[in-house]
Design an enzyme around this catalytic site. Structure first.
Site: not given
Length: 541
Positions: A78, A142, A173, A199-202, A239, A249, A416
């Site tokens: 990703g 991927r 991975d 790399k990974t935004i997670d 409200k 994840r 993002g």
């Protein structure tokens, strides 16, 4: 491409480099390493790349003549903000060593290596993409590099192009695959080095040597801006309850970082839910008890898989539906829910029966190619809001609640992944790429580029390399034990979670929102160059 005013101005930004990467660079070897767990098994699988020392780069006065070298680069998995700057850093690094060096990009990820789909990345192309978001310079994919025939097919094109080193930019991975490839080429004496970039935004690819994965900073700032905007609207209208699902994840780093930045009423941390064996009803009750007529709830994408009771339900559903697929397909849609409730164990049947109709259907119908529930498709934000609404309605009947409840739902994910990188990510990624070129120049393989001390000014960052085997352990994947990079989960004893836990009750009751605003690229360093709250807390800044 047609460029926006920001892109044009941003192209002139020169990323900052650690002093250890300026001038002529030498690699200083540190202590030998071992894997985080399962040392004997990992050592057996990686005899040529196991136990290598940590590397730190320092300046030297020596002048060294480096021969021209062809290098390949792959973007894997990703997207994450800053990938183009990693490639720019590699390009500038190898060109500084020798102006005749060349960089080749493999198109659409690892599949480009196997299919011999590539392009040379020249200065004109690189300059178009400096300091921009996305992976569109060569695209990503991927495809997993794990079979011998793929390695051999890749080797054909590497030899044809005379590529001596390959940089794989990816998550855990992808970097596991990079390590397997490095070992294979080393064992066969192919003369091809393989280097990884984190790399990974997670945010779940990190350890003592990799302080943060690139893209996490920008993605969290992007999400925090829109959450802040929603909170300002929330505090103005008073409200709605806004249920906001965020990427992540396998870990809750994004949700936690955004909570530290915006101070929501509620933020659920999946790792805490699992550690405390919390049920879905525990989570719902916790939200309902806040009692205000408005508020914000941050929800990690993978929450459902961390709720122990839900995990057991999903496991039984997977087994049952796989074994009874034909019979289940004959049941009328309107009767499927009752059929499943009758067939499940009493504990799981009760949980399944308590779920809103839409979520129950997602759990039982939407399967992936392996026959498993597609958890990422479950609208957890709607599941929680519907269950909170039901609980408050019940409390109202019992005279325990007198307020009003109305919900809005949001999922921030792709917004993002390709944002223009923050100054932090622009600098960090460029340094990672430059360090990768230095690892190549020093003949290293099976290493991941590493940049540390990242809460200090960029000049003081420490660049080097870490053996990928150091991060590995054995895990069960698709029924067999495999070597993989260990995922970093949110640590409940870590400073970021402790800082959040110390404030959350006050945020829930008093509504003390912070509005971070958009990412700033030009202006004072304290506004433009600040790292994430997570990094600052982890490093005691």
């Amino acid at each position: 491409m047609t460029k926006s005013a920001l892109q044009i101005a941003r192209a002139a930004y020169q990323p900052k480099l650690p002093k250890g990467l300026k001038g002529t660079v030498k690699a200083v070897a540190g202590a030998a390493t071992q894997s985080v767990a399962d040392q004997e098994e990992i050592k057996k699988l990686f005899p040529n790349t196991y136990g290598m020392p940590l590397i730190k780069f320092e300046n030297t006065d020596e002048t060294v003549d480096f021969p021209a070298m062809n290098v390949g680069v792959i973007l894997s998995g990703g997207q994450a903000p800053g990938g183009h700057n990693v490639i720019s850093g590699i390009f500038d690094g190898i060109k500084k060593l020798n102006k005749d060096s060349k960089l080749y990009g493999f198109i659409l990820g690892p599949g480009g290596l196997v299919d011999h789909n590539y392009m040379e990345l020249t200065a004109d192309i690189i300059d178009e993409y400096r300091n921009t978001g996305g992976f569109d310079i060569i695209g990503s994919g991927r495809t997993k590099l794990e079979k011998e025939e793929q390695f051999e097919k890749g080797l054909e094109i590497l030899k044809e192009l005379n590529i001596k080193a390959l940089v794989i930019i990816g998550g855990d991975d992808s970097n596991t695959n990079a390590c397997v490839l490095a070992e294979y080429y080393a064992a066969k004496n192919c003369g091809v080095q393989v280097i990884g970039c984190p790399k990974t935004i997670d945010g779940d690819l990190k350890n003592e040597m990799i302080e943060t994965s690139f893209g996490f900073d920008t993605a969290c700032k992007t999400y925090a801006e829109v959450i802040g905007n929603i909170q300002r609207d929330c505090n103005s209208a008073r409200k709605y309850w806004h249920f906001i699902k965020l990427m992540g994840r396998s870990a809750s780093h994004i949700a936690l970082e955004c909570a530290l930045q915006v101070q929501p009423n509620i933020c659920i941390i999946s790792e805490e839910v699992e550690a405390k064996d919390m049920s879905l009803d525990d989570i719902v009750t916790g939200i309902a008890q806040v009692g205000n007529n408005f508020g914000t709830v941050l929800i990690p994408e993978g929450l459902v898989e961390f709720i122990p009771a839900m995990k057991r339900l999903i496991a039984e559903l997977n087994d049952f539906l796989a074994a009874n697929a034909e019979e289940f397909s004959q049941i009328k849609k309107s009767h499927q829910r009752d059929y499943i409730i009758r067939k499940l164990s009493p504990e799981n049947a009760a949980i399944y029966a308590s779920l809103p109709e839409g979520v129950a259907r997602q759990l039982s119908l939407d399967r992936d190619p392996h026959g498993n529930v597609q958890v990422s498709l479950i609208e957890t934000e709607k599941l929680l809001s519907e269950m909170v609404a039901a609980k408050l309605a019940q409390w109202k009947e019992e005279g325990k609640y007198v307020g009003k409840f109305a919900a809005q739902h949001h999922f921030f994910g792709y917004e993002g992944r390709c944002a223009a990188p923050s100054n932090f990510d622009a600098d960090y990624c460029y340094s990672l790429g430059y360090a990768a070129s230095a690892l190549i120049a020093n003949g290293k393989t099976g290493y991941m580029s590493s940049v540390r001390n990242t809460t200090a000014p960029a000049e003081e960052w420490i660049a080097g390399g870490v053996p990928i085997t150091m991060m590995m352990n054995m895990e069960r994947r698709h029924g067999e034990m495999k070597p993989v990079i260990q995922k970093a989960l949110v640590r409940l004893d870590g400073a970021p979670f402790k800082a959040f836990a110390a404030q959350r009750e006050r945020w829930a009751m008093e509504t003390d929102y912070v509005y971070p605003g958009p990412i700033q690229y030009f202006g004072p360093a304290e506004v433009c160059d600040q790292p994430t709250k997570t990094l600052q807390l982890e490093q005691g800044r």
